[in-house]
Design an enzyme around this catalytic site. Structure first.
Site, PDB file in Angstrom:
ATOM      1  N   ASP A 207      -0.585 -12.593   1.897  1.00 15.39           N
ATOM      2  CA  ASP A 207      -1.288 -11.592   2.707  1.00 15.39           C
ATOM      3  C   ASP A 207      -1.569 -12.259   4.053  1.00 15.39           C
ATOM      4  OD1 ASP A 207      -2.651  -9.484   3.660  1.00 15.39           O
ATOM      5  OD2 ASP A 207      -4.189  -9.413   2.086  1.00 15.39           O
TER       6      ASP A 207
ATOM      7  N   GLU B 134      -8.725 -13.994  -2.192  1.00  9.04           N
ATOM      8  CA  GLU B 134      -8.018 -14.248  -0.921  1.00  9.04           C
ATOM      9  C   GLU B 134      -8.708 -15.370  -0.147  1.00  9.04           C
ATOM     10  OE1 GLU B 134      -6.513 -10.918   1.196  1.00  9.04           O
ATOM     11  OE2 GLU B 134      -6.889 -11.808   3.154  1.00  9.04           O
TER      12      GLU B 134
ATOM     13  N   HIS C  87     -10.900 -14.404   2.880  1.00  7.95           N
ATOM     14  CA  HIS C  87     -12.088 -13.666   2.446  1.00  7.95           C
ATOM     15  C   HIS C  87     -13.132 -14.632   1.881  1.00  7.95           C
ATOM     16  CE1 HIS C  87      -9.563  -9.726   1.751  1.00  7.95           C
ATOM     17  NE2 HIS C  87      -9.430 -10.234   2.961  1.00  7.95           N
TER      18      HIS C  87
ATOM     19  N   ASP D 295     -11.086 -12.218   9.964  1.00 12.40           N
ATOM     20  CA  ASP D 295      -9.975 -12.374   9.034  1.00 12.40           C
ATOM     21  C   ASP D 295      -8.686 -12.565   9.831  1.00 12.40           C
ATOM     22  OD1 ASP D 295      -8.898 -12.358   6.517  1.00 12.40           O
ATOM     23  OD2 ASP D 295      -8.957 -10.196   6.244  1.00 12.40           O
TER      24      ASP D 295
ATOM     25  N   ASP E 218      -5.920 -14.043   8.849  1.00 13.27           N
ATOM     26  CA  ASP E 218      -4.720 -13.875   8.006  1.00 13.27           C
ATOM     27  C   ASP E 218      -3.540 -14.720   8.472  1.00 13.27           C
ATOM     28  OD1 ASP E 218      -5.900 -12.126   6.210  1.00 13.27           O
ATOM     29  OD2 ASP E 218      -5.091 -10.313   7.131  1.00 13.27           O
TER      30      ASP E 218
ATOM     31  N   HIS F  41       0.885  -1.174   0.000  1.00 14.71           N
ATOM     32  CA  HIS F  41       0.000   0.000   0.000  1.00 14.71           C
ATOM     33  C   HIS F  41       0.917   1.216   0.000  1.00 14.71           C
ATOM     34  CE1 HIS F  41      -2.338  -3.055   2.275  1.00 14.71           C
ATOM     35  NE2 HIS F  41      -3.404  -2.514   1.724  1.00 14.71           N
TER      36      HIS F  41
ATOM     37  N   ASP G 219       2.483   1.960   3.283  1.00  9.71           N
ATOM     38  CA  ASP G 219       3.382   0.952   3.871  1.00  9.71           C
ATOM     39  C   ASP G 219       4.818   1.375   3.580  1.00  9.71           C
ATOM     40  OD1 ASP G 219       1.155  -0.642   4.341  1.00  9.71           O
ATOM     41  OD2 ASP G 219       1.493  -1.891   2.558  1.00  9.71           O
TER      42      ASP G 219
ATOM     43  N   ASP H 289      -4.375 -13.775  -2.876  1.00  9.65           N
ATOM     44  CA  ASP H 289      -3.775 -13.449  -1.591  1.00  9.65           C
ATOM     45  C   ASP H 289      -3.844 -14.715  -0.759  1.00  9.65           C
ATOM     46  OD1 ASP H 289      -3.180 -10.888  -2.230  1.00  9.65           O
ATOM     47  OD2 ASP H 289      -4.429  -9.940  -0.702  1.00  9.65           O
TER      48      ASP H 289
HETATM   49  C1  XUL Z   1      -7.690  -6.849   3.846  1.00  9.35           C
HETATM   50  C2  XUL Z   1      -6.768  -7.237   2.773  1.00  9.35           C
HETATM   51  C3  XUL Z   1      -5.864  -6.172   2.267  1.00  9.35           C
HETATM   52  C4  XUL Z   1      -5.740  -6.144   0.787  1.00  9.35           C
HETATM   53  C5  XUL Z   1      -4.953  -4.963   0.271  1.00  9.35           C
HETATM   54  O1  XUL Z   1      -8.444  -7.881   4.352  1.00  9.35           O
HETATM   55  O2  XUL Z   1      -6.731  -8.371   2.366  1.00  9.35           O
HETATM   56  O3  XUL Z   1      -4.638  -6.325   2.875  1.00  9.35           O
HETATM   57  O4  XUL Z   1      -5.128  -7.293   0.319  1.00  9.35           O
HETATM   58  O5  XUL Z   1      -5.506  -3.760   0.625  1.00  9.35           O
HETATM   59 CO    CO Z   2      -5.696  -9.229   0.819  1.00 16.07          CO
END
Ligand code: XUL
Ligand code: CO
Length: 442
Positions: A345, A274, A277, A313, A315, A107, A110, A302
């Site tokens: 991610d 992702e 998600h 989430d 992650d 981003h 970042d 992702d």
């Molecule tokens: C949020 C997510 C973000 C996107 C990029 O859940 O996955 O990190 O990948 O903005």
């Molecule tokens: Co993401």
């Protein structure tokens, strides 16, 4: 690829992570990822285009709603935002080159902390972009995708492109323009839009149709600008059903495909799917990949995983062979990812506080994909897998079934044909047999 060390070496315990095979007990080695090994017609690394996510690995220090960060990153030591940004980038290039992979994703903020004004942010981004360009020159490290953080700043509490206040929408536009400029300047292959706070908390105060129209207009403006600057990569939308908004507009792959086609964006946009998600949307990851592939929009992924007990989430780094084999089957059978790759991610857990944990997590995830690819190759080349699927649909390969597929039979025709059947034979779906094939090759 050689290791790139900046002003100081941050990850002193690790040299270059190499393939040593599954019998090695060196935790800083690959057991399965042999980058140049030919698999299904190309070197392993080209199936994946692995990328490190700048935000999880070099920015977030593990804060959660119950406490501050736990990770003391040695590259966050100065009160000067520029120095911090350079140090962070040195750490990122050292880490990525030691892993022996070739991409990162970021981003805008970042790379360097946001400034107090758009101008100041631009100055900062320009400086760090020049610094990145220098570092990239002497390496094989590339940008898989860039994006703008349109969710952290309080101004975006009601959304960015879907904010009911035009002033905020314009500030989001300025930010996307700058993030596109950085991505293009760094030769980024793709540009991502994850919805952030594009969604709503209550329909009572929301004009959903107007917000969706705005979002589409905004995406058209971004796409037209980038194309005007010569950007040839793909734009990706990353679906997510909830969090931070109660209801996110980019709910899942099917919703996003419909949105893109409805608003005439389907020629320039693909999807970044992702794992966590997908599961939040009550789908499997492989389902979401397949929906994107059906629409010729499978762009990138992702990689991470959720948690069986949690509805948010998490992650986590991926570790599920079954899930990844099933996903690679979708990706390979549909012709691969278009333009994208595998972006981790994912974040190490809050109590994983050693710098080496960044290596363990990435090495494990890279090996998981490599191992899953080898399994996938065997399933496709040596097993009855493809034949079993083809057989399930063989009634459409000839006769009236083929006529139906070719549009040569009417509803009356179906009626006539069915009337002559006593009863249709039950044919087993053989799910367990399919599942056993994966186990056979692990
Ligand atoms: C949020 C997510 C973000 C996107 C990029 O859940 O996955 O990190 O990948 O903005
Ligand atoms: Co993401």
């Amino acid at each position: 690829m050689s290791v790139i060390i900046g002003q100081q070496e941050y990850f002193k315990d690790v040299k270059r992570v190499e393939f040593e095979g599954r019998d090695s007990d060196n935790p800083f080695s690959y057991k399965f990822y042999d980058e140049n090994k030919m698999v299904l017609g190309k070197p392993m690394k080209d199936h994946f285009n692995f990328a490190v996510a700048y935000w999880h690995s070099f920015v977030n220090t593990g804060n959660d709603p119950f406490g501050v960060g736990t990770k003391s990153f040695p590259w966050v030591s100065s009160s000067d935002p520029y120095q911090n940004a350079y140090d962070k980038m040195d750490a990122a290039f050292e880490f990525i080159s030691k892993l022996g992979i070739n991409h990162f994703c970021f981003h805008d903020f970042d790379l360097i902390d946001e400034g107090d004004s758009i101008r100041e942010s631009e100055n900062r981004l320009n400086k760090i972009t020049s610094y990145a360009k220098e570092k990239m020159k002497s390496s094989d490290i590339k940008v898989l995708w860039g994006t703008a953080n349109l969710f952290a700043n309080p101004r975006y509490m009601n959304g960015a492109a879907t904010n009911p206040n035009f002033d905020i929408l314009s500030m989001a536009g300025a930010q996307v323009k700058n993030a596109l400029d950085v991505t293009i300047e760094l030769g980024g292959k793709n540009y991502v839009f994850w919805g952030g706070r594009e969604g709503y908390m209550s329909l009572l105060n929301t004009d959903m149709k107007r917000e969706l129209d705005h979002m589409a207009k905004f995406l058209h403006l971004a796409k037209d600008y980038a194309r005007g600057q010569g950007f040839e990569g793909w734009f990706f939308i990353e679906p997510k059903p909830m969090e931070p908004s109660k209801h996110q507009y980019d709910f899942d792959a099917a919703t996003v495909v419909g949105f893109l086609e409805h608003y005439g964006l389907e020629k320039d946009f693909k999807l970044n799917i992702e794992v966590n998600h997908a599961t939040l949307a009550n789908h499997t990851f492989q389902h979401e990949l397949q929906v994107a592939a059906n629409a010729n929009m499978l762009g990138s992924m992702d990689a991470n995983r959720g948690d069986y007990q949690n509805g948010w989430d998490t992650d986590q780094f991926p570790n599920n062979i079954y899930e990844i084999v099933e996903s690679l089957l979708v990706i390979i059978r549909s012709g691969g990812l278009q333009g994208g790759g595998i972006n981790f991610d994912a974040k190490t857990r809050r109590n994983s506080t050693d710098l080496n944990d960044l290596f363990y997590s990435h090495i494990g995830a890279i090996d998981l994909f490599a191992r899953s690819l080898l399994i996938t190759e065997k399933m496709l080349n040596n097993s009855e897998y493809s034949k079993l699927i083809e057989e399930r649909y063989s009634s459409f390969d000839s006769g009236k079934g083929k006529d139906f597929e070719d549009g040569k039979i009417s509803l009356d025709g179906l009626h006539f044909y069915a009337s002559n059947l006593k009863e249709a034979k039950l044919i087993s779906g053989k799910q367990e047999l399919f599942e056993n094939i994966i186990n056979r090759y692990i």
